[in-house]
Design an enzyme around this catalytic site. Structure first.
Site, mmCIF file in Angstrom:
data_model
loop_
_atom_site.group_PDB
_atom_site.id
_atom_site.type_symbol
_atom_site.label_atom_id
_atom_site.label_comp_id
_atom_site.label_asym_id
_atom_site.label_seq_id
_atom_site.Cartn_x
_atom_site.Cartn_y
_atom_site.Cartn_z
ATOM 1 N N SER A 9 0.846 -1.197 0.000
ATOM 2 C CA SER A 9 0.000 0.000 0.000
ATOM 3 C C SER A 9 0.878 1.243 0.000
ATOM 4 O O SER A 9 1.630 1.482 0.952
ATOM 5 C CB SER A 9 -0.903 0.006 1.235
ATOM 6 O OG SER A 9 -1.410 1.312 1.436
ATOM 7 N N HIS A 34 -1.037 -1.140 -4.278
ATOM 8 C CA HIS A 34 -2.364 -0.836 -3.727
ATOM 9 C C HIS A 34 -2.475 0.669 -3.531
ATOM 10 O O HIS A 34 -1.695 1.268 -2.784
ATOM 11 C CB HIS A 34 -2.502 -1.592 -2.400
ATOM 12 C CG HIS A 34 -3.837 -1.473 -1.743
ATOM 13 N ND1 HIS A 34 -4.924 -2.247 -2.078
ATOM 14 C CD2 HIS A 34 -4.252 -0.670 -0.732
ATOM 15 C CE1 HIS A 34 -5.944 -1.933 -1.311
ATOM 16 N NE2 HIS A 34 -5.572 -0.965 -0.480
ATOM 17 N N ASP A 36 -4.648 3.689 -2.289
ATOM 18 C CA ASP A 36 -5.784 4.018 -1.417
ATOM 19 C C ASP A 36 -6.332 5.397 -1.768
ATOM 20 O O ASP A 36 -5.721 6.414 -1.450
ATOM 21 C CB ASP A 36 -5.332 3.984 0.050
ATOM 22 C CG ASP A 36 -5.178 2.567 0.569
ATOM 23 O OD1 ASP A 36 -6.153 1.783 0.469
ATOM 24 O OD2 ASP A 36 -4.092 2.233 1.062
ATOM 25 N N MET A 38 -9.061 8.111 -1.052
ATOM 26 C CA MET A 38 -10.022 8.530 -0.011
ATOM 27 C C MET A 38 -10.556 9.906 -0.365
ATOM 28 O O MET A 38 -9.786 10.778 -0.789
ATOM 29 C CB MET A 38 -9.334 8.592 1.359
ATOM 30 C CG MET A 38 -8.682 7.291 1.791
ATOM 31 S SD MET A 38 -7.997 7.421 3.449
ATOM 32 C CE MET A 38 -7.018 5.909 3.518
ATOM 33 N N HIS A 68 -8.155 1.037 -4.378
ATOM 34 C CA HIS A 68 -9.082 0.832 -3.263
ATOM 35 C C HIS A 68 -9.826 2.139 -3.043
ATOM 36 O O HIS A 68 -9.283 3.083 -2.480
ATOM 37 C CB HIS A 68 -8.285 0.405 -2.016
ATOM 38 C CG HIS A 68 -9.140 0.199 -0.816
ATOM 39 N ND1 HIS A 68 -8.615 0.043 0.451
ATOM 40 C CD2 HIS A 68 -10.496 0.112 -0.676
ATOM 41 C CE1 HIS A 68 -9.605 -0.123 1.315
ATOM 42 N NE2 HIS A 68 -10.752 -0.066 0.666
ATOM 43 N N MET A 70 -12.110 4.330 -1.340
ATOM 44 C CA MET A 70 -12.855 4.643 -0.114
ATOM 45 C C MET A 70 -13.583 5.958 -0.363
ATOM 46 O O MET A 70 -13.197 7.025 0.123
ATOM 47 C CB MET A 70 -11.881 4.716 1.065
ATOM 48 C CG MET A 70 -11.419 3.315 1.496
ATOM 49 S SD MET A 70 -9.942 3.347 2.504
ATOM 50 C CE MET A 70 -8.694 3.356 1.225
ATOM 51 N N MET A 140 -11.702 -6.013 4.816
ATOM 52 C CA MET A 140 -10.833 -5.098 5.574
ATOM 53 C C MET A 140 -10.520 -5.688 6.953
ATOM 54 O O MET A 140 -11.413 -6.218 7.623
ATOM 55 C CB MET A 140 -11.527 -3.743 5.777
ATOM 56 C CG MET A 140 -11.734 -2.911 4.525
ATOM 57 S SD MET A 140 -10.218 -2.358 3.749
ATOM 58 C CE MET A 140 -9.480 -1.350 5.027
ATOM 59 N N ASP A 175 -6.688 -6.418 4.005
ATOM 60 C CA ASP A 175 -6.035 -5.099 3.999
ATOM 61 C C ASP A 175 -6.135 -4.466 5.377
ATOM 62 O O ASP A 175 -7.240 -4.243 5.878
ATOM 63 C CB ASP A 175 -6.747 -4.218 2.952
ATOM 64 C CG ASP A 175 -6.209 -2.802 2.877
ATOM 65 O OD1 ASP A 175 -5.143 -2.519 3.454
ATOM 66 O OD2 ASP A 175 -6.885 -1.969 2.219
HETATM 67 C C1 DX5 Z 1 -6.603 1.684 5.258
HETATM 68 C C2 DX5 Z 1 -6.065 1.340 3.916
HETATM 69 C C3 DX5 Z 1 -4.950 0.375 3.901
HETATM 70 C C4 DX5 Z 1 -3.720 0.800 4.620
HETATM 71 C C5 DX5 Z 1 -2.824 -0.383 4.857
HETATM 72 O O1 DX5 Z 1 -7.714 2.490 5.108
HETATM 73 O O2 DX5 Z 1 -7.092 0.779 3.136
HETATM 74 O O3 DX5 Z 1 -4.636 -0.020 2.568
HETATM 75 O O4 DX5 Z 1 -2.996 1.785 3.941
HETATM 76 O O5 DX5 Z 1 -1.700 0.032 5.552
HETATM 77 P P1 DX5 Z 1 -1.128 -0.785 6.786
HETATM 78 O O6 DX5 Z 1 -0.590 -2.059 6.236
HETATM 79 O O7 DX5 Z 1 -0.093 0.120 7.307
HETATM 80 O O8 DX5 Z 1 -2.251 -1.015 7.758
HETATM 81 ZN ZN ZN Z 2 -6.515 -0.143 1.227
#
Ligand code: DX5
Ligand code: ZN
Length: 226
Positions: A9, A34, A36, A38, A68, A70, A140, A175
């Site tokens: 990630s 990955h 993320d 948001m 991903h 969000m 998750m 994740d």
């Molecule tokens: C959380 C994210 C994850 C996160 C994972 O909202 O979806 O992908 O970045 O990071 P670690 O492995 O540090 O929990």
């Molecule tokens: Zn994620």
């Protein structure tokens, strides 16, 4: 049959050098990166969007971006992420009334579709039709919204339930808070796509950590085939 896929990630990377960080992880053995995304609505934080994904894809053309999303309105961002070079578009079941039209839209834009559930959402809320339509389920193992949180082992029951109900053909991703200390539990529960941010990016040797994650999944798959 599902195989081990390791997806660091980038939230845990040096975001001022994102393209270089993605290249580095690929050379350390990552299969996917990955990303993320948001939006400040579905989760309180804001991270990156399609313009950044576009730049990364330009700098690292061979990259598989596991996006991903969000976001509160998943269907809205499908065209932009497809245009940016996203390969897999994973959205949250909690954000939609009906996942099927979103899955169809993602496919119509040439991407694979992933369906994510947060810790409070039961796996039973994934219908047979949604499972059949999606290419991957993301369970998750932390509350979505930020990296570096503590792994929630109770979420793995949902991975087991999904494998019991639907078998082993499709990818199940986990994740949040995952690293060498808990990867065996994740692998034994039946997940094969492993997201890891902090544990990979903070390691002396990311290649070692990626190797350990991969081996645990490979071993669990081999064990199951016995
Ligand atoms: C959380 C994210 C994850 C996160 C994972 O909202 O979806 O992908 O970045 O990071 P670690 O492995 O540090 O929990
Ligand atoms: Zn994620």
């Amino acid at each position: 049959m599902s195989k081990a896929i390791i997806a660091p990630s980038v939230l845990a990377s040096d975001l001022s050098n994102l393209t270089a960080e993605c290249k580095r992880m690929i050379s350390e053995g990552a299969d996917w990166l990955h990303m993320d995304v948001m939006d400040g609505h579905f989760v309180p934080n804001i991270t990156m969007g399609a313009p950044i994904l576009t730049c990364v894809k330009k700098g690292v053309p061979q990259i598989f971006m596991d996006c991903h999303m969000m976001v509160a309105d998943p269907i809205k961002w499908v065209p932009a992420v497809a245009e940016a070079g996203g390969k897999l578009y994973t959205f949250h079941l909690e954000a939609v009334a009906d996942p099927l039209p979103v899955i169809d839209t993602i496919h119509a834009h040439g991407m694979k579709a992933g369906l994510a559930i947060s810790p409070q959402t039961p796996s039973k809320s994934i219908s047979d039709a949604a499972f059949a339509g999606a290419d991957m389920i993301l369970v998750m193992t932390v509350h979505p919204g930020k990296g570096g949180q503590k792994f929630m082992p109770e979420c793995l029951e949902k991975v087991k339930e999904l494998r019991e109900r639907f078998g082993w053909e499709k990818d199940i991703e986990v994740d949040g808070g995952i690293g060498p200390g808990n990867i065996c539990q994740c692998a034994k529960a039946g997940s094969n796509v492993i997201v890891a941010g902090t544990s990979v990016f903070s390691a002396q040797s990311p290649a070692d950590v990626i190797g350990q994650l991969r081996k645990a999944v490979d071993d669990a798959i081999a064990e199951r085939k016995k």
